[in-house]
Design a protein around this motif. Sequence first.
Motif, mmCIF file in Angstrom:
data_model
loop_
_atom_site.group_PDB
_atom_site.id
_atom_site.type_symbol
_atom_site.label_atom_id
_atom_site.label_comp_id
_atom_site.label_asym_id
_atom_site.label_seq_id
_atom_site.Cartn_x
_atom_site.Cartn_y
_atom_site.Cartn_z
ATOM 1 N N ILE A 48 32.234 25.043 32.287
ATOM 2 C CA ILE A 48 32.179 26.501 32.419
ATOM 3 C C ILE A 48 32.094 26.908 33.889
ATOM 4 O O ILE A 48 32.703 27.899 34.318
ATOM 5 N N LEU A 49 31.345 26.150 34.687
ATOM 6 C CA LEU A 49 31.239 26.439 36.113
ATOM 7 C C LEU A 49 32.615 26.350 36.783
ATOM 8 O O LEU A 49 32.981 27.214 37.597
ATOM 9 N N ILE A 50 33.383 25.329 36.416
ATOM 10 C CA ILE A 50 34.736 25.177 36.984
ATOM 11 C C ILE A 50 35.640 26.308 36.503
ATOM 12 O O ILE A 50 36.480 26.819 37.266
ATOM 13 N N ASP A 51 35.481 26.731 35.243
ATOM 14 C CA ASP A 51 36.249 27.871 34.743
ATOM 15 C C ASP A 51 35.990 29.113 35.598
ATOM 16 O O ASP A 51 36.911 29.861 35.942
ATOM 17 N N GLY A 52 34.705 29.348 35.920
ATOM 18 C CA GLY A 52 34.362 30.490 36.755
ATOM 19 C C GLY A 52 34.960 30.369 38.148
ATOM 20 O O GLY A 52 35.453 31.357 38.712
ATOM 21 N N LEU A 53 34.945 29.147 38.706
ATOM 22 C CA LEU A 53 35.544 28.900 40.015
ATOM 23 C C LEU A 53 37.041 29.196 39.995
ATOM 24 O O LEU A 53 37.566 29.869 40.889
ATOM 25 N N VAL A 54 37.723 28.710 38.953
ATOM 26 C CA VAL A 54 39.174 28.931 38.837
ATOM 27 C C VAL A 54 39.474 30.414 38.666
ATOM 28 O O VAL A 54 40.448 30.934 39.236
ATOM 29 N N LEU A 55 38.636 31.131 37.917
ATOM 30 C CA LEU A 55 38.844 32.563 37.739
ATOM 31 C C LEU A 55 38.691 33.289 39.071
ATOM 32 O O LEU A 55 39.472 34.197 39.395
ATOM 33 N N GLY A 56 37.683 32.890 39.849
ATOM 34 C CA GLY A 56 37.510 33.485 41.167
ATOM 35 C C GLY A 56 38.702 33.219 42.065
ATOM 36 O O GLY A 56 39.152 34.099 42.807
ATOM 37 N N LEU A 57 39.245 31.999 41.994
ATOM 38 C CA LEU A 57 40.432 31.663 42.788
ATOM 39 C C LEU A 57 41.632 32.487 42.350
ATOM 40 O O LEU A 57 42.473 32.870 43.171
ATOM 41 N N ALA A 58 41.734 32.764 41.047
ATOM 42 C CA ALA A 58 42.856 33.554 40.536
ATOM 43 C C ALA A 58 42.836 34.962 41.117
ATOM 44 O O ALA A 58 43.886 35.522 41.457
ATOM 45 N N PHE A 59 41.654 35.547 41.258
ATOM 46 C CA PHE A 59 41.572 36.886 41.835
ATOM 47 C C PHE A 59 41.921 36.883 43.317
ATOM 48 O O PHE A 59 42.363 37.894 43.857
ATOM 49 N N ILE A 60 41.716 35.731 43.979
ATOM 50 C CA ILE A 60 42.154 35.616 45.366
ATOM 51 C C ILE A 60 43.678 35.643 45.427
ATOM 52 O O ILE A 60 44.277 36.199 46.359
ATOM 53 N N ALA A 61 44.329 35.059 44.409
ATOM 54 C CA ALA A 61 45.796 35.083 44.336
ATOM 55 C C ALA A 61 46.317 36.489 44.083
ATOM 56 O O ALA A 61 47.443 36.824 44.463
#
Length: 228
Positions: free
Chosen positions: A98-111
């Motif tokens: 779940i922590l990695i999911d949150g990290l990936v979601l944060g990265l997606a908003f950077i995109a």
Amino acid sequence: MLALQYTLIPVLAVILGSIWASWRQPSPAFVSAMQHLAAGVVFAAAAAEILPQVMHEASPLATFIGGALGVAVMLSLKGLEGRTKGPVAMLGAIGIDILIDGLVLGLAFIAGAKAGLLLTIALTLEVLFLGLTVTAELGETVRSRRKVIAITFGLALLLPVGALVATPVATFPPVVIAGFLSFGLMALLYLVTEELLVEAHERPDSPLISAMFFVGFLGLLLIEEIIG
């Protein structure tokens, strides 16, 4: 901070999944169909939004380093899950997931905001069934429904924590951001191929259930075209 706000949606999905499973366990066929659907949605989000951002930067070194680290982290997580047993180990493995999911979601908003929105939809479906899984597993050893839901809620809070970790990445040079996005892309592909679809095929299968993958994929593509 936009990513942090949007993480509240999958957090709510985890809680709803936990409450649902604590009162009524969904059928294996239904769970399999929804996992296929979630896999299609996640795959579409990765292919339509994250991959183009990585390719646009055209930095083979950043893509390789970020992608290789993503594969290494996810395979290490798989190895951890295989070696550990019991509810505490299960909670630890799912917490990291779940922590990695949150990290990936944060990265997606950077995109981009659209990439973040589409990935929010994708991960909401995925973590909904994580909530179901955690509740079902804990229900075998923990008798209190409230305690099970509280533990699941605690795990769900790792989503915004992961998104916060990704926030400083937006200040990095574009080539570094591309490396982080490559990491996120590998994590999403692992989620589809080694988690959602593998678990889905452990349950009853049929052509209709398998078709849900393509329903999810096409559905997210249509949403992307509609919102422009």
